[in-house]
Write a protein that holds these residues in place. Structure first.
Motif, PDB file in Angstrom:
ATOM      1  N   LYS B 225     -29.819  14.615  35.625  1.00 14.78           N
ATOM      2  CA  LYS B 225     -28.687  14.141  36.409  1.00 14.78           C
ATOM      3  C   LYS B 225     -28.075  12.860  35.843  1.00 14.78           C
ATOM      4  O   LYS B 225     -26.859  12.749  35.717  1.00 14.78           O
ATOM      5  N   TYR B 226     -28.932  11.913  35.505  1.00 10.06           N
ATOM      6  CA  TYR B 226     -28.401  10.599  35.130  1.00 10.06           C
ATOM      7  C   TYR B 226     -28.350  10.358  33.632  1.00 10.06           C
ATOM      8  O   TYR B 226     -27.794   9.366  33.188  1.00 10.06           O
ATOM      9  N   TYR B 227     -28.976  11.243  32.868  1.00  5.48           N
ATOM     10  CA  TYR B 227     -28.958  11.013  31.428  1.00  5.48           C
ATOM     11  C   TYR B 227     -28.189  12.145  30.742  1.00  5.48           C
ATOM     12  O   TYR B 227     -27.144  11.928  30.147  1.00  5.48           O
ATOM     13  N   ASP B 228     -28.684  13.351  30.903  1.00  2.00           N
ATOM     14  CA  ASP B 228     -28.046  14.491  30.229  1.00  2.00           C
ATOM     15  C   ASP B 228     -26.606  14.672  30.683  1.00  2.00           C
ATOM     16  O   ASP B 228     -25.685  14.664  29.874  1.00  2.00           O
ATOM     17  N   ASN B 229     -26.433  14.790  32.008  1.00  2.00           N
ATOM     18  CA  ASN B 229     -25.103  15.125  32.525  1.00  2.00           C
ATOM     19  C   ASN B 229     -24.073  14.030  32.305  1.00  2.00           C
ATOM     20  O   ASN B 229     -22.905  14.298  32.102  1.00  2.00           O
ATOM     21  N   ILE B 230     -24.533  12.804  32.370  1.00  3.07           N
ATOM     22  CA  ILE B 230     -23.565  11.719  32.266  1.00  3.07           C
ATOM     23  C   ILE B 230     -23.388  11.255  30.827  1.00  3.07           C
ATOM     24  O   ILE B 230     -22.302  10.927  30.398  1.00  3.07           O
ATOM     25  N   LEU B 231     -24.480  11.277  30.070  1.00  3.34           N
ATOM     26  CA  LEU B 231     -24.414  10.652  28.758  1.00  3.34           C
ATOM     27  C   LEU B 231     -24.523  11.610  27.575  1.00  3.34           C
ATOM     28  O   LEU B 231     -23.905  11.409  26.550  1.00  3.34           O
ATOM     29  N   LEU B 232     -25.321  12.669  27.761  1.00  6.49           N
ATOM     30  CA  LEU B 232     -25.758  13.397  26.564  1.00  6.49           C
ATOM     31  C   LEU B 232     -24.963  14.655  26.263  1.00  6.49           C
ATOM     32  O   LEU B 232     -24.518  14.868  25.138  1.00  6.49           O
ATOM     33  N   ASN B 233     -24.763  15.455  27.300  1.00  6.36           N
ATOM     34  CA  ASN B 233     -24.127  16.756  27.078  1.00  6.36           C
ATOM     35  C   ASN B 233     -22.729  16.605  26.495  1.00  6.36           C
ATOM     36  O   ASN B 233     -22.085  15.577  26.628  1.00  6.36           O
ATOM     37  N   ASP B 234     -22.265  17.698  25.893  1.00  3.36           N
ATOM     38  CA  ASP B 234     -20.963  17.631  25.240  1.00  3.36           C
ATOM     39  C   ASP B 234     -19.842  17.392  26.246  1.00  3.36           C
ATOM     40  O   ASP B 234     -18.839  16.759  25.937  1.00  3.36           O
ATOM     41  N   ASP B 235     -20.019  17.951  27.470  1.00  2.00           N
ATOM     42  CA  ASP B 235     -18.970  17.741  28.474  1.00  2.00           C
ATOM     43  C   ASP B 235     -19.363  16.651  29.474  1.00  2.00           C
ATOM     44  O   ASP B 235     -18.862  16.612  30.591  1.00  2.00           O
TER      45      ASP B 235
END
Ligand SMILES: Nc1ncnc2c1ncn2[C@@H]1O[C@H](COP(=O)(O)OP(=O)(O)O)[C@@H](O)[C@H]1O
Ligand SMILES: [Mg+2]
Lengths: 307, 571
Positions: B225-235
Motif C-alpha cells: 500500500k505505502y511502498y509499491d503502490n505509491i512509489l514503486l509500480n509503474d503507475d
C-alpha cells in the motif's frame, strides 16, 4: 366555605427534638390569624412548612384546598410569603427587585408593580438601590413583593421585627387595609405581643411547639378574666401564692413573678398586709389590664406552672 | 416553558450584578494585551530550494537527491521485511536472549558438574568457570543493545532487573582464580548455585516478556500500500508525477527563466513530499501493527516505545493517506491548518482568534464559576433563596432555571468574546486563509472552511465550561457556600491543566474525568497549537469516548445537584 389555609396535625422533628408538635388550625377567608409565641416556640418552623421551605415530618398543609406537598405549584400560587426579615438583592433597585419576582409569574404588568409599591408607600424610592434602604423600607418592599401576584393568603413571619413603634403602626395599618380592600387572609407571627392587638381576628398561641389555644381576642379576654383580674408581683411567687390560697381560700394562678387571683380591692389590701407580714417582697399590685401580653403570660403560665 | 421564564429572569439579574463591569473590563484588557503580545511562531518552510543557473543544473541536483531518498526508503522496507522474517522464524531478539540465557545456564551446569566430580581438577574448574563468565558477558553485551533496537516488549524495569542481576553476577565471578584452591572453587560454586541461580532471578522476568507478533501478510499489505503502490509500480503516484516532472523538464531544458526554475523547484518539493509522506505512512502503520494489542499507556513503560502515541501515529497516517489519495502534495496545503500560538506559513484572523479565545476563556470560566455559584450558594447564604422558593416553581425547576441561566450567560460571553477577537484579528491579520484539512478522531480527513474549526473550538470550550459550571453548581448545592464552590472549582480547573501535563503517562489517567474535558484535541491539525484549554496528548481514548464521558459526567453532576437541592431545607 373552603378554608384559605388548613393545617392538619403538622409535626416537625429535628433529630431528637420536636420543634412543631401535632399542630392543627385553619385560616378563614379574609381573616387575620395571629401566631403568638416566645422565641423558639416553633412559629417560624410552622410557617416554613406551610410555605414548603422545610420538609414536613408528618401532617398536611392545604392552601385553598391544594396540598403543599403533592401539589406545590398550585398551592403556593395562592400565597405571598415573607419569612423573617426580607432578603432582597442589594445590588438591584427596589423596582428591580419587584420586577424580578414579577417576571416569575405570567402576565404581571408594570402597572401592577407600581401599584404594590404605592400600597406599601415606596413609590418615591423605587429607583434607589436596595442596599441604601432602611430596615422599614426593606420590610415594606418585602411585603410588596408578596403582593405582586394577588395572593389569597399572606404568610408573614415577624414582619415587624426590628421596626420602631411608628414602623409597626404603619405595617399594621397596611395589613388591615389589605384585608379590608382585597379580602386577603393573613397569617402573621410575632413574639412582640402588642403587634397582635387591634390587628388579629383570632390568635393562636404556641409554646414549645404545641398549639395551646386558638381563640378570638374576646374569648381570650373572657377566659383570662376567670383566672383572676387582680395581681401581685412579688419576689417569691410560689410562696406568696400558697399563703394567699391558704389564708384567704381563693384560687390563684402563678405566672412569672405575678400571682393572679380574683379579689376585691379590700381583700387585695389585706393580702398585701399579710404578705408584708410574711416578709414577701412586693414589687407592685393592682388590677390587670386586658393587654395581650398579660393574657398571654397568663395562659402560658397556667399551662406550664400551675399545679 | 416555566424553566425558561425563570432562566430569563435570572439572566437579567445576573447582568445587573456590579461584578459584570469588572468582568467586562478584564475581558477588554485581556483582548488588548493579546493583540499587543500575540506573536505566533510561523511554521518553517521546508520546501527544497535548489540554487542553480538554469533548469538543467536544478534537475541534476534533483537526480542526486532522488537517489538518496529512494535508497533510504528501500532500507526501511528491507528492515521491515527482515524484522517480520525474524519474528516469524523464531530468530527474533527475544529468542536470541532466551538462547543466550539457556547457554549460560548450561555453562554453569558444566562448571558445577566439574566441582562434583570424584577426581577434582582445579584447572578444569577454571576453564569451565571462564566459559561461564564469557556467556554472562555475552548476555550483558546483548542487553546493552536493547535500548536502541527492540523487537519484543520489555519494560524499563524488567530490563533493569536483568541488567542489574548480570552485572552483579559478573562481579561475583572473579576473572583471576590462580590463587583459588579446590575448596575455594567449591565454595564459590555453591554460593552461585544458591544465591545466583537463574530460576529465581532470571526466568520470572524472561517468562513475562511478550513476543511481538507480526502477521507477514499484513506487513506485505502495508508495504504494497505505502511502498509499491505509491512509489514503486509503474503507475504509482510517484512514477506518474516523475513523468510529469520529466515532461516539464524537457519542455524547458536549459532555461534560466525564473518562472521555469520556480515551477521545477516546486515539482521537486512535491516529489520529495510524496516520498516522505509514503515513508512516514509506512513507518506509522508498521509501528501501529506492531503495538496493536498493547494500550498506549502500557507502551509508555516499554523500551523503544516510550515516546510513541498511537493516536498521533494514526492521525498522521490518516492525514498522509488523504493527501496522497487526493494528489495534494503541496507542502503549503498540508501545513496550512495550524492555529493558535503556532500559525501556518502566515498568520490570519483565525490563528489570532483561537489564541485570544484560549486566554479569554479562562476569564469567562472564572466568572461563570463565580456567578454560577452565586446563583445557588449565594442565594442560600444571602437567604434570597427563601423568597424564590415560595414561587410556583418546584425545586427541580428552580435548579434547571438557574443552570440554564448559567449556560446562557456563558454562551453570551463566549460569543461576544469570539466576535470581538475575530474582528480584532481581521483588522490586524486579515482573513486570508485557504481551506483547512481537519483530521477528526484520527480516522477521518475532511477539508473545511476555517470558520468550521472556530465553531468546533467554540463547541469544545462550551462543553469544557459546562463541566466546570456543573461542578460549581453541585459544590454550591452541597456546601451552600459560594466561596467553597468557586474555590474548589477553580482548583479543579488548575489541577486539570497540571494533570494533563504531568499525568499523561499514568495508566489510570484516562479514567479521570479531567482527561476528557477537551474534545478539541480530537480535531487533528487544528489543535496542534497547544494552549491553555487544549491538551494535545491523547492516551487510550477517542472522540466518542471522551464526548460520552464528558456528557455523562455533566448529566450525573446535574442530577446529583437536583437531588440534593430538592432534599435540602431552605433555612
Ligand atoms: N434547622 C434546625 N435544626 C434544628 N433545630 C431547629 C432548626 N430550626 C429551628 N430549630 C429549633 O426548632 C425550634 C423552633 O424554632 P423556630 O420555629 O425558629 O421558633 P420561633 O420562630 O417560634 O422563634 C427551636 O427550638 C429551634 O432551636
Ligand atoms: Mg422565628
Amino acid at each position: 366555605m373552603e378554608k384559605v389555609l388548613q393545617v392538619e396535625n403538622l409535626t416537625k422533628v429535628y433529630g431528637s427534638r420536636t420543634a412543631v408538635d401535632n399542630i392543627s388550625f385553619s385560616v378563614n377567608n379574609g381573616e387575620i390569624l395571629g401566631f403568638l409565641g416566645a422565641n423558639g416556640a416553633g412559629k417560624s418552623t410552622t410557617m416554613k412548612m406551610i410555605l414548603g421551605l422545610t420538609s414536613i415530618t408528618s401532617g398536611d398543609v392545604y392552601i385553598c384546598g391544594k396540598n403543599i406537598q403533592t401539589n406545590f405549584e398550585s398551592a403556593i400560587q395562592n400565597v405571598g410569603g415573607l419569612i423573617e426579615t426580607p432578603y432582597l438583592y442589594p445590588y438591584l433597585t427596589g423596582y428591580g427587585n419587584l420586577k424580578f419576582y414579577a417576571s416569575l409569574y405570567k402576565g404581571i404588568k408594570k402597572s401592577k408593580i407600581l401599584e404594590v409599591a404605592s400600597i406599601v408607600g415606596l413609590s418615591k424610592r423605587l429607583s434607589d438601590k436596595v442596599r441604601n434602604y432602611s430596615l422599614g423600607m426593606k420590610q415594606r418592599l418585602g411585603i410588596a413583593q408578596a403582593l405582586l401576584h394577588d395572593p389569597k393568603l399572606l404568610v408573614l413571619d415577624e414582619p415587624t421585627n426590628g421596626l420602631d413603634a411608628n414602623g409597626i403602626k404603619e405595617i399594621k395599618m397596611l395589613l388591615k387595609r389589605l384585608t379590608k380592600e382585597r379580602g386577603t387572609s393573613i397569617l402573621i407571627s410575632s413574639h412582640i405581643l402588642s403587634t397582635m392587638e387591634s390587628l388579629c381576628d383570632r390568635i393562636a398561641i404556641i409554646d414549645n411547639g404545641r398549639l395551646i389555644e386558638i381563640k378570638t381576642l374576646n374569648e381570650i379576654k373572657q377566659r383570662y378574666a376567670q383566672n383572676g383580674s387582680t395581681y401581685v408581683k412579688v419576689g417569691t411567687p410560689n410562696f406568696a401564692g400558697k399563703l394567699i390560697q391558704e389564708k384567704f381560700n381563693i384560687k390563684v394562678g402563678i405566672c412569672g413573678n405575678k400571682v393572679l387571683f380574683n379579689a376585691s380591692e379590700t381583700d387585695l389590701a389585706k393580702i398585701i398586709v399579710m404578705l408584708t407580714q410574711n416578709k414577701v417582697p412586693i414589687f407592685s399590685a393592682g388590677e390587670v389590664d386586658y393587654s395581650l401580653e398579660d393574657m398571654f403570660l397568663n395562659i402560658v403560665g397556667n399551662h406550664s406552672n400551675i399545679s | 416553558m416555566k424553566v425558561f421564564r425563570l432562566a430569563k429572569a435570572e439572566l437579567n439579574k445576573l447582568f445587573q450584578r456590579p461584578a459584570i463591569f469588572l468582568m467586562a473590563g478584564f475581558l477588554v484588557i485581556a483582548l488588548v494585551l493579546v493583540s499587543f503580545f500575540y506573536n505566533p511562531t510561523l511554521r518553517t518552510d521546508t520546501r527544497i530550494n535548489y540554487q542553480g543557473a538554469n533548469t538543467t543544473e536544478i534537475h541534476t541536483q534533483f537526480q542526486t537527491e532522488k537517489a538518496s531518498i529512494n535508497s533510504e526508503l528501500s532500507t526501511l522496507v528491507d528492515s521491515i521485511n527482515t524484522l517480520t522474517y525474524n519474528l516469524n522464524n523464531q530468530t527474533s531478539k527475544l529468542s536470541k536472549l532466551k538462547n543466550l540465557i539457556a547457554n549460560a545456564e548450561g555453562a554453569f551446569d558444566n562448571f558445577h558438574a566439574e566441582l562434583l566430580k570424584d577426581s577434582k581438577n582445579i584447572n578444569n574448574m577454571r576453564i569451565k568457570l571462564e566459559a561461564y563468565k564469557t556467556k554472562i558477558l555475552e548476555i550483558q553485551t546483548f542487553l546493552s543493545t536493547i535500548e536502541t533496537d527492540i523487537d519484543f516488549f520489555i519494560t524499563l524495569s524488567q530490563l533493569n532487573t536483568l541488567k542489574t542481576f548480570f552485572e552483579r553476577l559478573n562481579k561475583d565471578i572473579p576473572s583471576n582464580t590462580t590463587n583459588y584452591s579446590v575448596d575455594n572453587m567449591i565454595e564459590l560454586g555453591n554460593f552461585l548455585a544458591l544465591n545466583r541461580n537463574f530460576s529465581d532471578h532470571v526466568y520470572p522476568t524472561i517468562n513475562a516478556l511478550k513476543e511481538m507478533k507480526l502477521d507477514a501478510t499484513e506487513v506485505d499489505k502495508l508495504v504494497e500500500k505505502y511502498y509499491d503502490n505509491i512509489l514503486l509500480n509503474d503507475d504509482s503516484t510517484l512514477k506518474l508525477y516523475e513523468n510529469e516532472i520529466e515532461d516539464f523538464y524537457y519542455s524547458c531544458i536549459g532555461s534560466n527563466e525564473d518562472e521555469d526554475m520556480q515551477v521545477l523547484n516546486n515539482m521537486f518539493s512535491n516529489y520529495k513530499s510524496i516520498v516522505l509522506m509514503a515513508k512516514e505512512s509506512l513507518e506509522n502503520s508498521f509501528t501501529l501493527l506492531k503495538v496493536k494489542d498493547i494500550s498506549n499507556s502500557a507502551l509508555n513503560g516499554h523500551v523503544g516505545f516510550t515516546s510513541i502515541n498511537k493516536y498521533e501515529l494514526q492521525e498522521t497516517l490518516t492525514k498522509n493517506t488523504y493527501l496522497l489519495d487526493n494528489g495534494k502534495f503541496d507542502i503549503e496545503y498540508a501545513n496550512n491548518f495550524n492555529f493558535g500560538s503556532t500559525a501556518g506559513f502566515k498568520t490570519s484572523a483565525y490563528d489570532f482568534t483561537i489564541f485570544a479565545m484560549q486566554i479569554l476563556t479562562i476569564i469567562i470560566a472564572v466568572f461563570c464559576l463565580f456567578f454560577g455559584a452565586g446563583l445557588i450558594a449565594g442565594e442560600q447564604s444571602g437567604k434570597t433563596m427563601k423568597m424564590l422558593a415560595i414561587r410556583p416553581y418546584t425545586r427541580n425547576k428552580i435548579y434547571l432555571g438557574k443552570f440554564l441561566a448559567c449556560i446562557a450567560f456563558m454562551l453570551i460571553l463566549l460569543l461576544i468574546s469570539f466576535i470581538a477577537s475575530f474582528v480584532v484579528g481581521s483588522i490586524l491579520y486579515g482573513l486570508d486563509l485557504p481551506s483547512v484539512l481537519l483530521i477528526i478522531n484520527a480516522n477521518k480527513a475532511v477539508v473545511v472552511h476555517p470558520m468550521v474549526v472556530m465553531l468546533i473550538y467554540l463547541a469544545s470550550s462550551i462543553l469544557n465550561l459546562l463541566f466546570y459550571i456543573s461542578l460549581a453548581l453541585l459544590l454550591s448545592v452541597i456546601f451552600r457556600s459560594s466561596t467553597v464552590a468557586v474555590l474548589t472549582s477553580f482548583i479543579v480547573y488548575i489541577v486539570t491543566i497540571l494533570c494533563n501535563i504531568l499525568m499523561i503517562k499514568t495508566s489510570w489517567f484516562k479514567f479521570l474525568p479531567i482527561a476528557h474535558l477537551d474534545i478539541f484535541k480530537y480535531f487533528g491539525g487544528a489543535s496542534s497549537s497547544g494552549g491553555f484549554l487544549t491538551f494535545n496528548t491523547i492516551v487510550d481514548a477517542n472522540l466518542w469516548l471522551s464526548l460520552g464521558y464528558l456528557l455523562g459526567i455533566i448529566i450525573v453532576f446535574n442530577l446529583a445537584s437536583m437531588i440534593v437541592f430538592k432534599k435540602r431545607n431552605i433555612a
